[in-house]
Design a protein around this motif. Structure first.
Motif, PDB file in Angstrom:
ATOM      1  N   PHE A  47     -11.402  -1.223 -25.937  1.00  0.00           N
ATOM      2  CA  PHE A  47     -10.886   0.015 -25.355  1.00  0.00           C
ATOM      3  C   PHE A  47     -11.131   1.174 -26.324  1.00  0.00           C
ATOM      4  CE2 PHE A  47      -7.366   3.090 -25.007  1.00  0.00           C
ATOM      5  CZ  PHE A  47      -7.613   3.545 -23.718  1.00  0.00           C
ATOM      6  N   GLN A  48     -11.651   2.281 -25.793  1.00  0.00           N
ATOM      7  CA  GLN A  48     -11.962   3.454 -26.604  1.00  0.00           C
ATOM      8  C   GLN A  48     -10.924   4.545 -26.368  1.00  0.00           C
ATOM      9  OE1 GLN A  48     -15.077   3.214 -28.690  1.00  0.00           O
ATOM     10  NE2 GLN A  48     -14.211   1.237 -28.090  1.00  0.00           N
ATOM     11  N   PRO A  49     -10.009   4.748 -27.313  1.00  0.00           N
ATOM     12  CA  PRO A  49      -8.904   5.693 -27.106  1.00  0.00           C
ATOM     13  C   PRO A  49      -9.352   7.123 -26.805  1.00  0.00           C
ATOM     14  CG  PRO A  49      -8.472   4.292 -28.999  1.00  0.00           C
ATOM     15  CD  PRO A  49      -9.893   4.043 -28.611  1.00  0.00           C
ATOM     16  N   ASP A  50     -10.446   7.557 -27.409  1.00  0.00           N
ATOM     17  CA  ASP A  50     -10.867   8.948 -27.227  1.00  0.00           C
ATOM     18  C   ASP A  50     -11.299   9.244 -25.797  1.00  0.00           C
ATOM     19  OD1 ASP A  50     -10.327   9.453 -29.858  1.00  0.00           O
ATOM     20  OD2 ASP A  50     -12.407   9.318 -30.536  1.00  0.00           O
ATOM     21  N   SER A  51     -11.921   8.261 -25.147  1.00  0.00           N
ATOM     22  CA  SER A  51     -12.452   8.484 -23.804  1.00  0.00           C
ATOM     23  C   SER A  51     -11.676   7.765 -22.710  1.00  0.00           C
ATOM     24  CB  SER A  51     -13.915   8.028 -23.737  1.00  0.00           C
ATOM     25  OG  SER A  51     -14.010   6.636 -23.993  1.00  0.00           O
ATOM     26  N   GLY A  52     -10.841   6.790 -23.104  1.00  0.00           N
ATOM     27  CA  GLY A  52     -10.116   6.002 -22.116  1.00  0.00           C
ATOM     28  C   GLY A  52     -10.981   4.987 -21.398  1.00  0.00           C
ATOM     29  N   THR A  53     -12.175   4.743 -21.944  1.00  0.00           N
ATOM     30  CA  THR A  53     -13.097   3.776 -21.344  1.00  0.00           C
ATOM     31  C   THR A  53     -13.107   2.481 -22.149  1.00  0.00           C
ATOM     32  OG1 THR A  53     -14.977   4.621 -22.628  1.00  0.00           O
ATOM     33  CG2 THR A  53     -14.555   5.630 -20.473  1.00  0.00           C
ATOM     34  N   ILE A  54     -13.791   1.487 -21.611  1.00  0.00           N
ATOM     35  CA  ILE A  54     -13.928   0.206 -22.292  1.00  0.00           C
ATOM     36  C   ILE A  54     -15.399   0.006 -22.635  1.00  0.00           C
ATOM     37  CG2 ILE A  54     -13.631  -2.299 -22.105  1.00  0.00           C
ATOM     38  CD1 ILE A  54     -11.376  -1.691 -20.082  1.00  0.00           C
ATOM     39  N   ALA A  55     -15.695  -0.230 -23.884  1.00  0.00           N
ATOM     40  CA  ALA A  55     -17.076  -0.384 -24.328  1.00  0.00           C
ATOM     41  C   ALA A  55     -17.708  -1.613 -23.682  1.00  0.00           C
ATOM     42  CB  ALA A  55     -17.128  -0.514 -25.851  1.00  0.00           C
ATOM     43  N   GLY A  56     -18.972  -1.467 -23.305  1.00  0.00           N
ATOM     44  CA  GLY A  56     -19.711  -2.606 -22.774  1.00  0.00           C
ATOM     45  C   GLY A  56     -19.297  -3.026 -21.387  1.00  0.00           C
ATOM     46  N   GLU A  57     -18.944  -2.079 -20.532  1.00  0.00           N
ATOM     47  CA  GLU A  57     -18.478  -2.420 -19.184  1.00  0.00           C
ATOM     48  C   GLU A  57     -19.510  -3.227 -18.386  1.00  0.00           C
ATOM     49  OE1 GLU A  57     -15.860  -2.392 -17.415  1.00  0.00           O
ATOM     50  OE2 GLU A  57     -14.532  -0.709 -17.877  1.00  0.00           O
ATOM     51  N   ASN A  58     -20.796  -3.004 -18.651  1.00  0.00           N
ATOM     52  CA  ASN A  58     -21.814  -3.680 -17.839  1.00  0.00           C
ATOM     53  C   ASN A  58     -21.863  -5.188 -18.066  1.00  0.00           C
ATOM     54  OD1 ASN A  58     -22.798  -3.172 -20.440  1.00  0.00           O
ATOM     55  ND2 ASN A  58     -24.933  -3.219 -19.778  1.00  0.00           N
ATOM     56  N   THR A  59     -21.356  -5.636 -19.197  1.00  0.00           N
ATOM     57  CA  THR A  59     -21.307  -7.088 -19.466  1.00  0.00           C
ATOM     58  C   THR A  59     -19.882  -7.554 -19.779  1.00  0.00           C
ATOM     59  OG1 THR A  59     -21.881  -6.695 -21.795  1.00  0.00           O
ATOM     60  CG2 THR A  59     -23.698  -7.218 -20.287  1.00  0.00           C
ATOM     61  N   ARG A  68      -1.208   1.984 -21.632  1.00  0.00           N
ATOM     62  CA  ARG A  68      -0.375   2.491 -20.550  1.00  0.00           C
ATOM     63  C   ARG A  68      -1.228   3.352 -19.627  1.00  0.00           C
ATOM     64  NH1 ARG A  68       1.243   7.830 -21.436  1.00  0.00           N
ATOM     65  NH2 ARG A  68       0.826   8.590 -23.549  1.00  0.00           N
ATOM     66  N   ARG A  69      -0.746   3.524 -18.412  1.00  0.00           N
ATOM     67  CA  ARG A  69      -1.435   4.385 -17.455  1.00  0.00           C
ATOM     68  C   ARG A  69      -0.806   5.777 -17.492  1.00  0.00           C
ATOM     69  NH1 ARG A  69      -1.516  -0.476 -14.281  1.00  0.00           N
ATOM     70  NH2 ARG A  69      -3.678  -1.137 -13.927  1.00  0.00           N
ATOM     71  N   GLU A  70      -1.664   6.757 -17.467  1.00  0.00           N
ATOM     72  CA  GLU A  70      -1.205   8.140 -17.513  1.00  0.00           C
ATOM     73  C   GLU A  70      -1.744   8.880 -16.287  1.00  0.00           C
ATOM     74  OE1 GLU A  70      -0.971  10.661 -21.282  1.00  0.00           O
ATOM     75  OE2 GLU A  70      -2.827  11.370 -20.352  1.00  0.00           O
ATOM     76  N   LYS A  71      -0.866   9.540 -15.567  1.00  0.00           N
ATOM     77  CA  LYS A  71      -1.274  10.295 -14.390  1.00  0.00           C
ATOM     78  C   LYS A  71      -1.858  11.643 -14.814  1.00  0.00           C
ATOM     79  CE  LYS A  71       2.071   8.202 -11.222  1.00  0.00           C
ATOM     80  NZ  LYS A  71       3.180   8.440 -10.276  1.00  0.00           N
ATOM     81  N   ARG A  72      -2.979  11.971 -14.216  1.00  0.00           N
ATOM     82  CA  ARG A  72      -3.649  13.233 -14.520  1.00  0.00           C
ATOM     83  C   ARG A  72      -4.130  13.881 -13.228  1.00  0.00           C
ATOM     84  NH1 ARG A  72      -7.497  11.382 -19.646  1.00  0.00           N
ATOM     85  NH2 ARG A  72      -5.783  10.846 -21.083  1.00  0.00           N
ATOM     86  N   ARG A  73      -4.638  15.109 -13.357  1.00  0.00           N
ATOM     87  CA  ARG A  73      -5.239  15.793 -12.210  1.00  0.00           C
ATOM     88  C   ARG A  73      -6.643  16.242 -12.582  1.00  0.00           C
ATOM     89  NH1 ARG A  73      -2.296  16.801  -7.837  1.00  0.00           N
ATOM     90  NH2 ARG A  73      -0.035  16.453  -7.952  1.00  0.00           N
ATOM     91  N   VAL A  74      -7.594  15.890 -11.743  1.00  0.00           N
ATOM     92  CA  VAL A  74      -8.976  16.298 -11.940  1.00  0.00           C
ATOM     93  C   VAL A  74      -9.173  17.684 -11.330  1.00  0.00           C
ATOM     94  CG1 VAL A  74     -11.397  15.725 -11.474  1.00  0.00           C
ATOM     95  CG2 VAL A  74      -9.724  13.901 -11.865  1.00  0.00           C
ATOM     96  N   PHE A  75      -9.753  18.584 -12.129  1.00  0.00           N
ATOM     97  CA  PHE A  75      -9.956  19.978 -11.693  1.00  0.00           C
ATOM     98  C   PHE A  75      -8.626  20.640 -11.312  1.00  0.00           C
ATOM     99  CE2 PHE A  75     -13.983  17.839 -10.268  1.00  0.00           C
ATOM    100  CZ  PHE A  75     -14.754  18.305 -11.318  1.00  0.00           C
ATOM    101  N   GLY A  76      -7.537  20.075 -11.822  1.00  0.00           N
ATOM    102  CA  GLY A  76      -6.233  20.660 -11.560  1.00  0.00           C
ATOM    103  C   GLY A  76      -5.633  20.344 -10.212  1.00  0.00           C
ATOM    104  N   PHE A  77      -6.369  19.589  -9.371  1.00  0.00           N
ATOM    105  CA  PHE A  77      -5.901  19.335  -8.007  1.00  0.00           C
ATOM    106  C   PHE A  77      -5.814  17.851  -7.661  1.00  0.00           C
ATOM    107  CE2 PHE A  77      -7.966  23.504  -7.879  1.00  0.00           C
ATOM    108  CZ  PHE A  77      -6.960  24.287  -7.328  1.00  0.00           C
ATOM    109  N   PHE A  78      -6.873  17.105  -7.955  1.00  0.00           N
ATOM    110  CA  PHE A  78      -6.981  15.733  -7.475  1.00  0.00           C
ATOM    111  C   PHE A  78      -6.287  14.765  -8.429  1.00  0.00           C
ATOM    112  CE2 PHE A  78     -10.824  18.089  -6.219  1.00  0.00           C
ATOM    113  CZ  PHE A  78     -10.631  18.070  -4.840  1.00  0.00           C
ATOM    114  N   PRO A  79      -5.304  14.011  -7.940  1.00  0.00           N
ATOM    115  CA  PRO A  79      -4.590  13.085  -8.818  1.00  0.00           C
ATOM    116  C   PRO A  79      -5.478  11.909  -9.240  1.00  0.00           C
ATOM    117  CG  PRO A  79      -3.892  12.790  -6.551  1.00  0.00           C
ATOM    118  CD  PRO A  79      -4.780  14.000  -6.560  1.00  0.00           C
ATOM    119  N   SER A  80      -5.342  11.495 -10.474  1.00  0.00           N
ATOM    120  CA  SER A  80      -6.070  10.341 -10.986  1.00  0.00           C
ATOM    121  C   SER A  80      -5.206   9.647 -12.038  1.00  0.00           C
ATOM    122  CB  SER A  80      -7.413  10.749 -11.601  1.00  0.00           C
ATOM    123  OG  SER A  80      -7.212  11.515 -12.772  1.00  0.00           O
TER     124      SER A  80
END
Length: 231
Positions: A24-36, A119-131
């Motif tokens: 898990f990459q804290p800076d981006s919230g992604t997981i390294a090597g998702e393709n494998t 943990r999961r954190e609720k955010r808004r994309v472009f200020g409108f769309f929940p993610s």
């Protein structure tokens, strides 16, 4: 630091769980090597099974190396499907990883959230769309795992069975260079990591010998899987 105790209360944490947490990459919230990733997590499960006496390697001659079930059914529900799969008949490592890996990502993430490592954190994309995004949970466990790996790869500390297995799996996944800000990447680091992939670390206990052998087999399969996936 003892073998299975980054935190004493978490001695039953699987290597598979720690593996995803390290990736898990804290800076981006992604997981390294998702393709494998599904291959890598399945490699973690196979390693956990071997450490608990639930899987063993068989030399099948021209058929190559096969994995078969051993011992009693594992209590952990994350390990049981793979044990059931190889209980039916001995199977090749590549087939075991491919059959068991695709369903692992979600359950492992949920465990890390339950433990407070993510943990999961609720955010808004472009200020409108929940993610929803994954962020570090504040337990400090990922930092401790990274520190243990850095001590082995950079500072030359003798690894425990667990830290060696975790480091070898990360290395075999091809994602170790992604961690260069936390674990400085160099030729020496790469060489040390490759030696761990091959099971080259000091360990006297019989269980550690089983882990070394399984890691070498799993690492070889993960490297093959990564090559195929990235073509």
């Amino acid at each position: 630091m003892t073998d299975d105790s980054i935190h004493p209360q978490r001695t039953r944490t699987l290597i598979t769980e720690d593996l995803l947490l390290v990736l898990f990459q804290p800076d981006s919230g992604t997981i390294a090597g998702e393709n494998t990733l599904f291959y890598v997590l399945a490699g973690g499960v196979l390693t956990d099974l071997a450490r608990q006496g639930g899987a063993e390697i068989r030399d099948a001659g021209i058929r190559g190396t096969l994995i078969s079930a051993a011992g009693d059914p594992p209590e952990d529900e994350l390990l049981r499907p793979m044990w059931d799969y190889v209980l039916q008949k001995p199977r090749g490592v590549q087939g075991v990883l491919a059959a068991s890996g695709p369903t692992l990502r979600g359950p492992v993430i949920e465990r890390l959230i339950e433990r407070g490592d993510l943990r999961r954190e609720k955010r808004r994309v472009f200020g409108f769309f929940p993610s929803t995004a994954l962020v570090e949970g504040g337990s400090g466990r990922r930092d401790e795992l990274i520190a243990a790996m850095r001590a082995v790869l950079v500072e030359g500390e003798e690894p425990t069975e667990r830290s060696a297995a975790l480091t070898a799996l990360v290395s075999a996944s091809g994602t170790l260079p992604v961690l260069h800000r936390e674990i400085p990447w160099s030729g020496a680091t790469a060489t040390r990591a490759k030696s761990l992939e091959q099971g080259d670390w000091a360990a006297g206990a019989a269980a550690a010998a089983v882990t070394r052998t399984m890691i070498a087999v799993v690492a070889n399969s993960l490297i093959t899987s990564a090559v195929v996936a990235n073509r």
